[in-house]
Design an enzyme around this catalytic site. Structure first.
Site, short mmCIF file in Angstrom:
data_model
loop_
_atom_site.label_atom_id
_atom_site.label_comp_id
_atom_site.label_asym_id
_atom_site.label_seq_id
_atom_site.Cartn_x
_atom_site.Cartn_y
_atom_site.Cartn_z
N GLY A 60 0.87 -1.18 0.00
CA GLY A 60 0.00 0.00 0.00
C GLY A 60 0.90 1.22 0.00
N ALA A 61 0.67 2.13 -0.96
CA ALA A 61 1.62 3.22 -1.18
C ALA A 61 1.96 4.02 0.09
CB ALA A 61 1.09 4.13 -2.29
N LYS A 78 -3.58 -0.38 -8.47
CA LYS A 78 -3.56 -1.85 -8.61
C LYS A 78 -4.19 -2.29 -9.93
CE LYS A 78 -2.05 -4.24 -6.50
NZ LYS A 78 -0.68 -4.66 -6.86
N ASP A 109 -1.35 4.54 -6.34
CA ASP A 109 0.08 4.41 -6.04
C ASP A 109 0.85 5.62 -6.54
OD1 ASP A 109 -0.96 1.51 -5.98
OD2 ASP A 109 0.96 1.52 -4.95
N ARG A 114 10.38 -1.34 -4.67
CA ARG A 114 9.17 -1.36 -5.51
C ARG A 114 9.15 -0.04 -6.30
NH1 ARG A 114 3.72 -3.50 -3.01
NH2 ARG A 114 3.42 -4.01 -5.21
O1 MRU Z 1 0.70 -4.03 -4.57
P1 MRU Z 1 0.07 -3.26 -3.44
O2 MRU Z 1 -0.81 -4.09 -2.58
O3 MRU Z 1 1.10 -2.48 -2.66
O4 MRU Z 1 -0.86 -2.21 -4.19
C1 MRU Z 1 -1.60 -1.33 -3.40
C2 MRU Z 1 -2.56 -0.53 -4.17
O5 MRU Z 1 -2.61 -0.59 -5.39
C3 MRU Z 1 -3.40 0.42 -3.40
O6 MRU Z 1 -4.64 0.57 -4.00
C4 MRU Z 1 -2.70 1.79 -3.37
O7 MRU Z 1 -1.40 1.64 -2.90
C5 MRU Z 1 -3.43 2.74 -2.50
S1 MRU Z 1 -3.28 2.34 -0.79
C6 MRU Z 1 -3.97 3.60 0.11
#
Ligand code: MRU
Length: 363
Positions: free
Chosen positions: A59-60, A260, A249, A101
């Protein structure tokens, strides 16, 4: 001040995703949810880098907060040592953490912020530099929590008194310092007395929706129904969804949203069916240096994540799989971007720029 889950955390019955406990970084191991709530304690920034890559923390905003603490950890790892040894260790940690990442801009934003503090106090004794970095990491965490509460409040006002919301992935407390972005809006709407039911995309391949969003919503007693990703279009066409809300993200300068994988088709089908599409993101997720979403690096993860579900291989031996972890939703499909500065509307070049400058650009 340190994040402490013994403090009152309205709307959040879980320990914080990322916290600082007795000189160490403590993470909720998100890979083990919803079956086990396990906390892991890290004392080395290299362990954190692996934990980000392997998605113990994801999660970002949560990645950004974790990276901030990672640099504070690196500074402590250099003690007892000279100020220049502390700075060297912090630089090393920054380089390693940046490589974990590529898509979530909060990672780079937090690292830059901590590095700038480190350089601005390089004249101080080593212990003081380490202390300043820890204070800054606490600030990053606290600001993220406050941003989520504010954007939650703004976003909740856009929802009808009774609403079915569809969300993708996990943009909740687990993905942030607390409260969540997309789920923060849902939590705030409930606090405003609205009756909200949430459809949750399972979010293949890592199932953040099924595992994490369902866990958060059910823990908070928020009515929710899990669907497979492919069912979203059917629900939208049937008029069963009043709003689609997801996180980001990275938001490019033109308002394109990188999120995502699966977000783009969801937004297109929502628009096709005249359902509003809201992106919920703190300003730390906005990257004005990238003019459009297609210029954002998209992480390609292991094909194993697609070929297997848990311990079970689901494709024939020798099958190939592609696994882009994110996609790009063009700004024209986004009804509004909800930030702590308010609800931003198109043209996003203008509203994002003003919001980032701290000028009121929004409702
Ligand atoms: O691969 P992830 O689980 O880190 O991807 C997370 C997402 O795509 C979330 O929707 C995004 O980071 C927003 S979290 C507030």
């Amino acid at each position: 001040m340190p994040c402490d889950w013994s403090q009152e955390r309205p709307g959040m019955a879980l320990p914080p995703t990322v916290s600082w406990q007795e000189g160490a970084l403590v993470l909720v191991d998100q890979r083990r949810l919803p079956h086990e709530l396990v906390l892991i304690t890290l004392t080395d920034y290299r362990e954190l880098a692996t934990a980000i890559e392997q998605m113990y923390v994801r999660g970002a905003p949560a990645i950004g907060v974790a990276a901030a603490y990672g640099l504070a950890l690196a500074a402590r790892q250099a003690l007892p040592g000279s100020a220049s040894q502390v700075l060297q260790m912090v630089e090393q940690a920054a380089t390693r953490l940046r490589s974990t990442r590529p898509t979530a801009v909060n990672l780079f934003w937090a690292i830059d912020r901590l590095l700038s503090v480190a350089h601005s106090c390089s004249h101080l004794p080593a212990e003081d530099i380490a202390q300043r970095l820890l204070q800054e990491a606490h600030r990053v965490a606290e600001e993220d929590l406050q941003a989520n509460r504010r954007l939650g409040h703004f976003g909740a006002q856009l929802l009808p008194d009774t609403a079915n919301v569809l969300t993708h992935c996990n943009a909740g407390a687990l993905a942030t310092a607390g409260y969540g972005t997309a789920l923060g809006i849902i939590r705030a709407a409930r606090e405003q007395g609205k009756r909200i039911h949430v459809y949750v995309d399972e979010t293949r391949p890592r199932l953040q929706g099924a595992r994490l969003t369902m866990f958060e919503l059910m823990t908070d007693g928020i009515p929710c129904t899990l669907i497979v990703d492919g069912a979203a279009g059917f629900l939208l066409r049937r008029g069963m969804v009043d709003a689609v809300i997801f996180g980001a993200d990275r938001v490019a300068a033109n308002g394109d949203v990188v999120n995502k994988v699966g977000t783009y088709p969801l937004a297109v089908v929502a628009c096709e069916n005249s359902v509003p599409v809201y992106c919920a993101a703190p300003l730390s997720t906005v990257d004005l240096s990238v003019p459009e979403g297609d210029l954002v690096p998209i992480e390609e993860r292991s094909s194993e994540e697609v070929l297997w579900i848990g311990q079970e291989r689901i494709a024939p031996a020798g099958a190939q799989a592609a696994n882009p972890a994110f996609d790009v939703t063009p700004a024209r499909y986004i009804t509004a971007i909800i930030t702590e500065a308010g609800v931003l509307r198109p043209p996003y070049e203008e509203s994002l720029r003003l919001a980032m400058r701290g000028t009121r650009a929004c409702e």
